[in-house]
Design a protein around this motif. Structure first.
Motif, short mmCIF file in Angstrom:
data_model
loop_
_atom_site.label_atom_id
_atom_site.label_comp_id
_atom_site.label_asym_id
_atom_site.label_seq_id
_atom_site.Cartn_x
_atom_site.Cartn_y
_atom_site.Cartn_z
N GLY A 1 12.20 -39.41 14.92
CA GLY A 1 10.75 -39.44 14.95
C GLY A 1 10.20 -39.23 16.35
O GLY A 1 10.95 -39.14 17.32
N GLY A 2 8.89 -39.14 16.44
CA GLY A 2 8.26 -38.96 17.73
C GLY A 2 6.81 -38.57 17.60
O GLY A 2 6.24 -38.63 16.51
N LEU A 3 6.24 -38.15 18.71
CA LEU A 3 4.86 -37.71 18.77
C LEU A 3 4.84 -36.18 18.77
O LEU A 3 5.55 -35.55 19.57
CB LEU A 3 4.19 -38.24 20.02
CG LEU A 3 2.78 -37.73 20.33
CD1 LEU A 3 1.79 -38.15 19.25
CD2 LEU A 3 2.33 -38.24 21.70
N VAL A 4 4.06 -35.61 17.89
CA VAL A 4 4.00 -34.15 17.79
C VAL A 4 2.56 -33.73 17.53
O VAL A 4 1.79 -34.48 16.92
CB VAL A 4 4.95 -33.65 16.68
CG1 VAL A 4 4.53 -34.15 15.32
CG2 VAL A 4 5.09 -32.14 16.70
N GLN A 5 2.20 -32.57 17.99
CA GLN A 5 0.86 -32.05 17.76
C GLN A 5 0.75 -31.48 16.35
O GLN A 5 1.75 -31.07 15.76
CB GLN A 5 0.52 -30.97 18.78
CG GLN A 5 0.39 -31.49 20.21
CD GLN A 5 -0.08 -30.42 21.16
OE1 GLN A 5 0.03 -29.22 20.89
NE2 GLN A 5 -0.61 -30.84 22.30
N PRO A 6 -0.47 -31.44 15.80
CA PRO A 6 -0.65 -30.81 14.48
C PRO A 6 -0.08 -29.40 14.47
O PRO A 6 -0.25 -28.63 15.43
CB PRO A 6 -2.17 -30.80 14.31
CG PRO A 6 -2.63 -31.97 15.11
CD PRO A 6 -1.72 -32.01 16.31
N GLY A 7 0.62 -29.08 13.39
CA GLY A 7 1.29 -27.79 13.28
C GLY A 7 2.71 -27.79 13.79
O GLY A 7 3.44 -26.82 13.59
N GLY A 8 3.12 -28.87 14.44
CA GLY A 8 4.46 -28.96 14.98
C GLY A 8 5.51 -29.35 13.96
O GLY A 8 5.21 -29.54 12.77
N SER A 9 6.74 -29.49 14.43
CA SER A 9 7.87 -29.79 13.55
C SER A 9 8.70 -30.93 14.12
O SER A 9 8.75 -31.15 15.33
CB SER A 9 8.77 -28.56 13.40
OG SER A 9 8.08 -27.49 12.80
N LEU A 10 9.35 -31.63 13.21
CA LEU A 10 10.33 -32.66 13.56
C LEU A 10 11.43 -32.63 12.52
O LEU A 10 11.20 -32.26 11.37
CB LEU A 10 9.70 -34.06 13.59
CG LEU A 10 8.83 -34.46 14.77
CD1 LEU A 10 8.18 -35.81 14.50
CD2 LEU A 10 9.63 -34.48 16.06
N ARG A 11 12.60 -33.07 12.95
CA ARG A 11 13.72 -33.21 12.01
C ARG A 11 14.21 -34.65 12.07
O ARG A 11 14.66 -35.11 13.12
CB ARG A 11 14.86 -32.25 12.34
CG ARG A 11 15.96 -32.25 11.28
CD ARG A 11 17.02 -31.21 11.57
NE ARG A 11 18.05 -31.14 10.54
CZ ARG A 11 17.95 -30.39 9.45
NH1 ARG A 11 16.88 -29.61 9.26
NH2 ARG A 11 18.93 -30.38 8.55
N LEU B 1 15.56 -34.75 6.97
CA LEU B 1 14.26 -34.29 6.50
C LEU B 1 13.67 -33.38 7.57
O LEU B 1 13.31 -33.85 8.66
CB LEU B 1 13.33 -35.47 6.23
CG LEU B 1 11.98 -35.10 5.59
CD1 LEU B 1 12.19 -34.61 4.15
CD2 LEU B 1 11.03 -36.30 5.60
N GLN B 2 13.61 -32.10 7.28
CA GLN B 2 12.97 -31.14 8.17
C GLN B 2 11.49 -31.09 7.82
O GLN B 2 11.14 -30.81 6.67
CB GLN B 2 13.60 -29.76 8.01
CG GLN B 2 12.93 -28.68 8.84
CD GLN B 2 13.09 -28.88 10.33
OE1 GLN B 2 14.16 -29.26 10.80
NE2 GLN B 2 12.03 -28.64 11.09
N MET B 3 10.65 -31.36 8.81
CA MET B 3 9.21 -31.42 8.58
C MET B 3 8.52 -30.36 9.42
O MET B 3 8.61 -30.39 10.65
CB MET B 3 8.68 -32.81 8.93
CG MET B 3 9.42 -33.94 8.22
SD MET B 3 8.68 -35.55 8.50
CE MET B 3 8.92 -35.72 10.27
N THR C 1 4.31 -39.66 14.60
CA THR C 1 2.88 -39.65 14.94
C THR C 1 2.46 -38.21 15.18
O THR C 1 3.05 -37.52 16.01
CB THR C 1 2.60 -40.50 16.17
OG1 THR C 1 3.05 -41.84 15.96
CG2 THR C 1 1.11 -40.52 16.47
N VAL C 2 1.45 -37.78 14.43
CA VAL C 2 0.93 -36.42 14.57
C VAL C 2 -0.48 -36.51 15.13
O VAL C 2 -1.39 -37.01 14.47
CB VAL C 2 0.93 -35.68 13.23
CG1 VAL C 2 0.51 -34.23 13.45
CG2 VAL C 2 2.31 -35.75 12.58
N SER C 3 -0.63 -36.06 16.35
CA SER C 3 -1.91 -36.20 17.02
C SER C 3 -2.02 -35.18 18.14
O SER C 3 -1.03 -34.83 18.78
CB SER C 3 -2.05 -37.61 17.59
OG SER C 3 -3.25 -37.72 18.35
N SER C 4 -3.24 -34.73 18.36
CA SER C 4 -3.48 -33.81 19.48
C SER C 4 -3.90 -34.59 20.72
O SER C 4 -4.13 -33.99 21.78
CB SER C 4 -4.55 -32.79 19.10
OG SER C 4 -5.74 -33.45 18.68
#
Length: 116
Positions: free
Chosen positions: A9-19, A80-82, A113-116
């Motif tokens: 997990g982590g912090l990513v901007q909208p439109g980004g990806s995490l695995r 889980l690829q997101m 966390t998905v946030s700009s």
């Protein structure tokens, strides 16, 4: 030892990806339909995706076409690829067997966390 360990997990901007990755103990993983769940602040835990041992998958409508669940039966792991993450995907993500209840063992989860 019965356990589940989620990571990625982590912090990513909208439109980004995490695995996300989950390491499960053999007693939980073997033969089980495995699943990813998430719990957003103030909401109940919800099922995100599940996968059978042969690899058949099913997704919540809210993540269909964006998330992909996979498993490695030899390593007792489920990923889980997101992709195209959105603010509403913000939650703590957990893995477990399908239809796990509050009486089952749960891991600590991994925060997304998905946030700009």
């Amino acid at each position: 030892q019965v356990r589940l360990v989620e990571s990625g997990g982590g912090l990513v901007q909208p439109g980004g990806s995490l695995r996300l990755s989950c390491a499960a103990s053999r007693s939980i993983f073997t033969g089980a339909i495995m699943a990813w769940y998430r719990q957003a602040p103030g909401k109940q835990r919800e099922l995100v995706a599940r996968i059978t041992r042969p690899g058949y998958t099913s997704y919540a409508d809210s993540v269909k076409d964006r998330f992909t669940i996979s498993r490695d039966n030899a390593k007792y792991t489920v990923d889980l690829q997101m992709n195209n993450l959105q603010p509403e995907d913000t939650a703590i993500y957990y893995c477990n067997k399908y239809l796990a209840t509050v009486y089952d063992i749960w891991g600590q989860g991994t925060q997304v966390t998905v946030s700009s």
